[in-house]
Motif scaffolding. Structure first.
Motif, short mmCIF file in Angstrom:
data_model
loop_
_atom_site.label_atom_id
_atom_site.label_comp_id
_atom_site.label_asym_id
_atom_site.label_seq_id
_atom_site.Cartn_x
_atom_site.Cartn_y
_atom_site.Cartn_z
N ASN A 559 0.65 -1.11 -0.10
CA ASN A 559 0.04 0.15 0.02
C ASN A 559 0.99 1.16 -0.01
OD1 ASN A 559 -2.57 -1.25 0.03
ND2 ASN A 559 -2.97 -1.00 2.26
N LYS A 562 2.22 2.06 -3.26
CA LYS A 562 1.02 2.44 -4.17
C LYS A 562 0.53 3.46 -3.91
CE LYS A 562 -2.99 0.20 -4.04
NZ LYS A 562 -3.87 -0.92 -4.09
N PHE A 563 0.76 4.19 -2.64
CA PHE A 563 0.35 5.82 -2.42
C PHE A 563 1.35 6.65 -2.37
CE2 PHE A 563 -3.27 2.79 -0.96
CZ PHE A 563 -4.09 3.09 -2.05
N ASP A 587 4.89 6.32 5.42
CA ASP A 587 5.01 6.64 4.05
C ASP A 587 5.08 8.35 4.00
OD1 ASP A 587 2.39 7.17 3.23
OD2 ASP A 587 2.11 5.25 3.33
N ILE A 592 -4.21 9.85 4.56
CA ILE A 592 -5.73 9.44 4.77
C ILE A 592 -6.16 10.43 5.43
CG2 ILE A 592 -7.20 7.53 5.18
CD1 ILE A 592 -4.82 5.69 5.15
N ARG A 605 -13.33 -1.48 1.53
CA ARG A 605 -13.36 -0.23 1.58
C ARG A 605 -12.08 0.46 1.20
NH1 ARG A 605 -17.92 2.50 4.13
NH2 ARG A 605 -18.87 1.28 5.57
N LYS A 606 -12.57 1.30 0.32
CA LYS A 606 -11.20 2.17 -0.27
C LYS A 606 -11.56 3.85 -0.08
CE LYS A 606 -9.92 0.59 -4.24
NZ LYS A 606 -10.02 0.43 -5.83
N VAL A 607 -10.79 4.44 0.18
CA VAL A 607 -10.87 5.99 0.15
C VAL A 607 -10.83 6.47 -1.31
CG1 VAL A 607 -9.90 7.98 1.03
CG2 VAL A 607 -9.70 6.11 2.36
N ARG A 612 -8.94 11.13 -6.32
CA ARG A 612 -7.96 9.98 -6.30
C ARG A 612 -8.70 8.66 -6.85
NH1 ARG A 612 -6.24 9.21 -0.09
NH2 ARG A 612 -6.46 7.00 -0.61
N GLY A 616 -7.04 -1.54 -6.79
CA GLY A 616 -7.07 -2.18 -5.37
C GLY A 616 -8.58 -2.75 -5.11
N SER A 617 -8.49 -3.91 -4.29
CA SER A 617 -9.70 -4.64 -3.94
C SER A 617 -10.40 -4.00 -2.72
CB SER A 617 -9.39 -6.05 -3.83
OG SER A 617 -8.49 -6.33 -2.76
N GLY A 618 -9.56 -3.39 -1.91
CA GLY A 618 -10.06 -2.95 -0.51
C GLY A 618 -10.23 -4.23 0.25
N GLY A 620 -7.08 -5.84 1.58
CA GLY A 620 -5.75 -5.78 2.13
C GLY A 620 -5.64 -5.30 3.50
N LEU A 621 -6.16 -4.24 4.08
CA LEU A 621 -6.25 -3.58 5.30
C LEU A 621 -7.13 -4.55 6.16
CD1 LEU A 621 -6.17 0.07 5.10
CD2 LEU A 621 -3.96 -1.20 5.87
N SER A 645 1.16 8.49 5.86
CA SER A 645 0.38 7.81 6.63
C SER A 645 1.44 6.98 7.47
CB SER A 645 -0.67 6.61 5.92
OG SER A 645 -1.41 7.38 5.08
N PHE A 647 1.16 3.32 9.55
CA PHE A 647 0.18 2.15 10.14
C PHE A 647 1.16 1.62 11.24
CE2 PHE A 647 -3.34 1.90 7.41
CZ PHE A 647 -3.16 2.46 6.24
P1 ADP Z 1 -6.28 -1.71 -1.58
O1 ADP Z 1 -6.20 -2.83 -2.20
O2 ADP Z 1 -7.21 -0.68 -2.22
O3 ADP Z 1 -5.17 -1.15 -1.35
P2 ADP Z 1 -6.47 -1.97 1.39
O4 ADP Z 1 -7.48 -2.60 2.14
O5 ADP Z 1 -5.09 -2.39 1.30
O6 ADP Z 1 -7.10 -1.98 -0.36
O7 ADP Z 1 -6.60 -0.39 1.32
C1 ADP Z 1 -7.87 0.36 1.57
C2 ADP Z 1 -7.66 1.62 1.30
O8 ADP Z 1 -6.96 2.70 2.19
C3 ADP Z 1 -6.87 2.02 -0.09
O9 ADP Z 1 -7.67 1.93 -1.11
C4 ADP Z 1 -6.59 3.32 0.25
O10 ADP Z 1 -7.42 4.32 -0.07
C5 ADP Z 1 -6.10 3.36 1.74
N1 ADP Z 1 -4.90 3.18 1.87
C6 ADP Z 1 -4.20 2.23 2.49
N2 ADP Z 1 -2.94 2.26 2.72
C7 ADP Z 1 -2.65 3.56 2.41
C8 ADP Z 1 -1.44 4.55 2.44
N3 ADP Z 1 -0.42 4.05 2.61
N4 ADP Z 1 -1.53 5.92 1.82
C9 ADP Z 1 -2.74 6.13 1.46
N5 ADP Z 1 -4.00 5.59 1.38
C10 ADP Z 1 -3.90 4.23 1.89
#
Ligand code: ADP
Length: 801
Positions: A559, A562-563, A587, A592, A605-607, A612, A616-618, A620-621, A645, A647
């Motif tokens: 993640n 990616k971001f 990072d 977020i 869930r995805k933001v 933006r 992504g599948s939403g 991972g977290l 962010s 984590f």
């Molecule tokens: P995805 O496969 O979409 O990444 P995740 O569950 O891993 O699904 O993440 C959910 C959402 O959290 C992401 O779609 C993104 O919007 C936000 N996100 C996760 N990690 C980060 C990060 N490091 N920086 C910014 N946004 C993040």
């Protein structure tokens, strides 16, 4: 004093009178005392039994009783005998009272006084004589004698005046009397009175013939008022019972009849100014006693007793006489009789009321008792019912409580259901969005893979382009793989099929591995990957599931890469205190918004907003969160939009095993120049593509491969053939005919020292635990990471030498 009536002697009458006297003397002397008290002789003109006589007698007795006096009563009975028997009476007195010395004499009415005048003063000389009941004292001559007394002070003037006042319409007045001494005296007086009222015609009748008189009276012509005076005898000399006669007259007269006699008022006569016999007698008695006690005291010879007006209430009403015209202090008789009846009636009414009340009360009391009994019974019944009601109430209360509880439960259930519904709806929405997203996420890399792989076979492909296409295909395949892994992992977690297998690991090594692995990836040139310096200084041993632990970091790092477009990505751990460790991935990416800090850990869930869009599948977290929790820790994010962010996640059960300055290792790419010349590696793999990849990777470094399409064939070979040239086996787990586990078991039995490395799909982490448990020497995860694969193979092949 001259005698006023001279009657002829009648011997027979005298004898009769004597007998009567003797008998009467017994009666009158009875009870008389012989003590040395004053002896007083009372001579009554008439006889006892007449109202007037009895009244005087009572007055005298009242005056002398309880005084030092012996009273001797003698009656002349002159009404019947006249005065003819006076001589005989003297004899009688002499005989009877020969031993008694009288101290005084009292007389009532004219006859007795006449007797004293004629005989008494000779018989009892010099003793005081007290008279009463006479109207004419001037007719007596007691010159020099101690004679005193009371006259009937009838005032004819006033009486006539009152009669006329009471009957204002009367034109005439009829006087009735007789020709006896008393009658004659009265007649003389009324002759004078007549003159005083000339406007009223005064008629006078004194020659009485009973029948004639009654006829005159009946007619009522002679007078509007009848005034009865004394009548003792008729004109023929016959004795009349004036009481009866007066009553008869009063009864027959249509006009009001008045009289001055106390005795007849109330017997038909309206009233009059009457001398009361009792008063006369009482005054005479008193005077007699005082004369005896104080003989020296000078006393008037003639005294008056005041008369009183007496009226009959009945007659006043009968003749409609206005009572307000009555003289003041008039005595009204017969009124009490009326009142008495009234009292009786009232008393009777009161008694009846009282009796009725008592009866009513008794009845009421009975009724009350009955009612009380009934009430008691009813109360008992009510109490019984009350108890039942209370019981029912208690039951109802319990029921109500249960219902309320159930209601509460239903309420919370409802709330839960609502929440569940919302969640389901949300979930549905997320699922739809996820599916749409998933479709996009699958199609995008597939398009790239398919598109660029078709370009690869173009004959006039430039050398640089080929490598470029290959890298694109690689990267998209990687994305696809991660997507598939996430989906599989998440569904397994959701189904509760994932278990953690805890083992002691030195975390530092895992983190370094991760660093190595991610640093090789195509990071943006403006992004630097950092591993926290602490990792090189402090070794931390932890009881954890290595695969899952790595997976958490992998997701977070993926993640972050990616971001983040510029800046750095740092990861590692922070030891807060000996019992608390925090792992982190920081990072400097897009960050977020704080409002999404919780929701991003939910599945799908995805933001995303208009600013933006990232693939992504939403999931991972969500996977990370579940895994961290399964390992006993918690995960969260800090930072903000456009800030970057961080984590964090915690992990229990760690030990700081050493704290030393470790040599800073330069984590660089290892050389890939492995020399496996002459080595033979057996590969059990049913998928040809997988086999080809492995083959390619091995033969690149001079090794030879022997392929077996299933478990049974490799077991067969290792059982029956010479395998001395074979360095190790790469055993796939899922294979037809016989799986990798079974094949491993059989081959290990025959060749315990032979290195057998399992190759398994990356997502099937549970398989790894099983693999380790079985006793495989090592494992390689699919899809194969070239470098990791070669390093692992090299580890064993180099050992052989
Ligand atoms: P995805 O496969 O979409 O990444 P995740 O569950 O891993 O699904 O993440 C959910 C959402 O959290 C992401 O779609 C993104 O919007 C936000 N996100 C996760 N990690 C980060 C990060 N490091 N920086 C910014 N946004 C993040």
């Amino acid at each position: 004093m001259n005698p006023r009536i001279n009657c002829s002697e009648d011997l027979e009458k005298s004898h009769l009178y004597l007998c009567f006297l003797i008998i009467f003397s017994f009666l009158t002397q009875f009870g008389q005392s012989q003590t040395s008290k004053y002896n007083v002789l009372y001579l009554n003109s008439y006889n006892l039994g007449y109202t007037w006589s009895d009244s005087i007698n009572k007055g005298i007795e009242k005056a002398l009783t309880k005084k030092n006096v012996n009273l001797y009563i003698e009656c002349l009975d002159a009404k019947r005998f006249g005065q003819t028997h006076f001589n005989t009476f003297t004899t009688y007195l002499q005989k009877k009272y020969e031993n008694i010395k009288f101290d005084a004499i009292i007389t009532s009415d004219n006859d007795a006084l006449d007797y004293v005048e004629q005989f008494g003063i000779k018989l009892y000389p010099k003793i005081p004589v007290v008279y009463c009941g006479i109207k004419n004292p001037e007719d007596y001559n007691f010159e020099g004698y101690p004679i005193y007394g009371f006259i009937e002070s009838t005032d004819p003037m006033k009486t006539i005046g009152v009669l006329i006042k009471l009957n204002p319409k009367a034109k005439s007045l009829l006087f009735i009397t007789d020709n006896t001494t008393t009658g004659t005296v009265i007649k003389r007086d009324y002759d004078n009175i007549r003159k005083l009222y000339p406007s009223v015609k005064m008629n006078f009748i004194s020659d009485i013939d009973k029948n004639e008189l009654l006829n005159i009276i009946k007619k009522g012509d002679e007078g509007d008022i009848v005034y009865l005076l004394r009548i003792n005898r008729d004109k023929h000399g016959n004795l009349l019972d004036y009481m009866d006669f007066f009553q008869e007259i009063a009864k027959k007269s249509p006009k009001p009849v008045f009289a001055d006699e106390e005795a007849i008022i109330g017997k038909g006569v309206v009233g009059g100014k009457a001398n009361r016999g009792f008063t006369q007698g009482y005054c005479a008695g008193e005077l007699a006693f005082n004369l005896l006690k104080n003989p020296e005291k000078i006393v008037a010879h003639v005294n008056k007793v005041e008369d009183e007006y007496i009226f009959d209430h009945k007659q006043l009403v009968r003749f409609n006489i206005d009572k307000s015209n009555l003289p003041p202090e008039s005595v009204i008789i017969n009124k009490p009789a009326f009142q008495f009846i009234g009292y009786i009636i009232w008393l009777a009414i009161i008694i009846i009321i009282l009796l009725a009340t008592v009866i009513f009360l008794i009845a009421l009391n009975r009724k009350k008792l009955k009612a009380e009994l009934k009430v008691n019974e009813q109360m008992a019944e009510i109490n019984k019912r009350n108890i039942l009601l209370e019981q029912s109430y208690n039951k109802l209360s319990t029921l109500n409580y249960d219902l309320e509880k159930a209601n509460g439960q239903l309420f919370s259930l409802n709330a839960s259901l609502k929440e569940a519904k919302q969640k389901a709806e949300e979930s549905e929405r997320l699922k739809s969005s996820f599916l749409a997203n998933l479709s996009h996420e699958i199609r995008t890399p597939l398009n790239a893979i398919l598109g660029f792989s078709s370009l690869l076979i173009e004959p006039d492909l430039k050398e640089g382009a080929k490598e470029n296409y290959f890298n694109i295909i690689q990267s998209n395949s990687q994305s696809l793989l991660i997507l598939i892994d996430d989906i599989l992992d998440f569904s397994k977690i959701e189904a509760g099929q994932v278990q953690v297998h805890l083992e002691e690991f030195v975390i530092n090594e895992i983190l370094e591995e991760l660093y190595l692995s991610f640093n090789q990836r195509a990071l943006s040139p403006s992004v630097q990957l950092r591993l926290n310096e602490e990792v090189h200084k402090i070794s931390v041993e932890m009881l954890t599931d290595k695969i899952r632990f790595k997976q958490i970091f992998t997701n977070l790092l993926t993640n972050a890469i990616k971001f983040t477009e510029k800046g750095y990505i740092e990861f590692g751990f922070q030891i807060i205190n000996p019992t608390e460790i925090k792992f982190y991935v920081k990072d400097t990416g897009i960050g977020i918004d704080k409002k999404y800090h919780t929701t991003i850990f939910e599945r799908f869930r995805k933001v995303e907003d208009s600013t933006r869009f990232y693939s992504g599948s939403g999931l991972g977290l969500a996977i990370c969160k579940r895994l961290v929790e399964m390992l006993g820790g918690k995960i969260w994010v800090e930072g903000d939009k456009e800030v970057g962010s961080t984590f964090y996640f915690t992990h229990p059960n760690f030990t700081i095993i050493k704290k030393e300055e470790k040599e800073s290792r330069t984590l660089t790419k290892e050389g890939s120049n492995y020399d496996w010349e002459g080595k033979v590696i057996a590969i059990a793999e049913d998928e040809d593509t997988n086999f080809w990849l492995l083959e390619q990777l091995l033969i690149d470094h001079g090794a030879k491969v022997k392929h077996f399409p299933d478990g049974a064939s490799i077991v067969d070979y290792f059982t029956n053939e010479d395998i001395s040239n074979i360095s190790l086996i790469l055993m796939d787990i899922k294979m037809p005919v016989m799986d990798g586990f079974k094949a491993f078991e059989l081959i290990k039995k025959l060749h315990p020292n032979l290195i057998i490395i399992a190759q398994t799909a990356y997502a099937m982490n549970d398989d790894i635990a099983a693999i380790k448990e079985k006793g495989f020497d090592d494992y390689i995860s699919k899809p194969i990471n070239k470098e990791v694969f070669k390093e692992t193979i090299n580890k064993y092949l180099s050992k052989e030498e």
